[in-house]
Design an enzyme around this catalytic site. Sequence first.
Site, PDB file in Angstrom:
ATOM      1  N   HIS A 111      10.229   8.548  -3.076  1.00  0.00           N
ATOM      2  CA  HIS A 111       9.430   8.381  -1.861  1.00  0.00           C
ATOM      3  C   HIS A 111       7.956   8.730  -2.128  1.00  0.00           C
ATOM      4  O   HIS A 111       7.064   8.078  -1.579  1.00  0.00           O
ATOM      5  CB  HIS A 111       9.988   9.259  -0.744  1.00  0.00           C
ATOM      6  CG  HIS A 111      11.356   8.845  -0.288  1.00  0.00           C
ATOM      7  ND1 HIS A 111      11.620   7.610   0.275  1.00  0.00           N
ATOM      8  CD2 HIS A 111      12.549   9.492  -0.317  1.00  0.00           C
ATOM      9  CE1 HIS A 111      12.897   7.528   0.577  1.00  0.00           C
ATOM     10  NE2 HIS A 111      13.486   8.652   0.218  1.00  0.00           N
ATOM     11  N   LEU A 130      -8.532  -3.738   8.946  1.00  0.00           N
ATOM     12  CA  LEU A 130      -7.092  -3.963   8.822  1.00  0.00           C
ATOM     13  C   LEU A 130      -6.367  -3.078   9.819  1.00  0.00           C
ATOM     14  O   LEU A 130      -6.671  -1.890   9.923  1.00  0.00           O
ATOM     15  CB  LEU A 130      -6.608  -3.644   7.395  1.00  0.00           C
ATOM     16  CG  LEU A 130      -5.095  -3.722   7.154  1.00  0.00           C
ATOM     17  CD1 LEU A 130      -4.626  -5.177   7.132  1.00  0.00           C
ATOM     18  CD2 LEU A 130      -4.703  -3.028   5.849  1.00  0.00           C
ATOM     19  N   ASP A 145      11.838  -0.976   0.515  1.00  0.00           N
ATOM     20  CA  ASP A 145      13.170  -0.516   0.114  1.00  0.00           C
ATOM     21  C   ASP A 145      13.234  -0.262  -1.389  1.00  0.00           C
ATOM     22  O   ASP A 145      12.619  -0.989  -2.183  1.00  0.00           O
ATOM     23  CB  ASP A 145      14.205  -1.577   0.506  1.00  0.00           C
ATOM     24  CG  ASP A 145      15.625  -1.047   0.431  1.00  0.00           C
ATOM     25  OD1 ASP A 145      15.805   0.187   0.457  1.00  0.00           O
ATOM     26  OD2 ASP A 145      16.557  -1.858   0.332  1.00  0.00           O
TER      27      ASP A 145
END
Length: 237
Positions: free
Chosen positions: A28, A122, A11
Amino acid sequence: MVPHHIAIVMDGNGRWATRRLLPRLAGHRQGMESLRRCIRACAERGVAVLTVFAFSSENWNRPAEEVSGLMDLLAGALTREVPQLVADGVRVHFVGAREGLSDKVRQGLAQAEQATAANSRLILNICFNYGGRWDIAQAAARLAQQGEAITEASLGRALALAHVPDPDLLIRTGGELRLSNFLLWQAAYTELYFCDTLWPDFDEAALDEALADYVRRERRFGRTSEQLAQGAQPEAV
């Protein structure tokens, strides 16, 4: 102990850009760089699963220009980032409803998952067009369609993140103190960590602060501290 599974609400991208008098989409783009750093740092620290909230089902309500820009950003990232993810041993899963996404984006998601399917260093779950309520509802609907009884166990198996254990640690950046419809079922016993750092500024040091805070937590899963001191092992829920 390093958490096995970390989830992150990324956020603050828009506010980061606004404070710099930049278009929200610039935030972004900078947030993508933070995600690259975070993926690399989690792998280096031995985290097995990273789940990030990239685009919620409620984000369609944002200005059309921003939504369109986010879709273009995702499409471009799928082209640019996948070769590096393959090289780094990262396996990608996209979690969320694919209805409403363009054919180009849907094909890009599928190709990224296929290209990284053999990796195991991962697991990276990217929650895109995702909502916790949607997840529970689609799981229940699937069970009902199959005629299967809806229980905690069956519902858990039908959820979109059934391929990984529930998160040990959930980090939310940007100063907000809520889950915002993220992993509502899976976060039942997750340790929550909130920080004021806006996502584009979240770096390795910020991650290490969250990990250090996690290590100080006592995870009891319904047991008492005394039981843990006597050697009773908590069972993850």
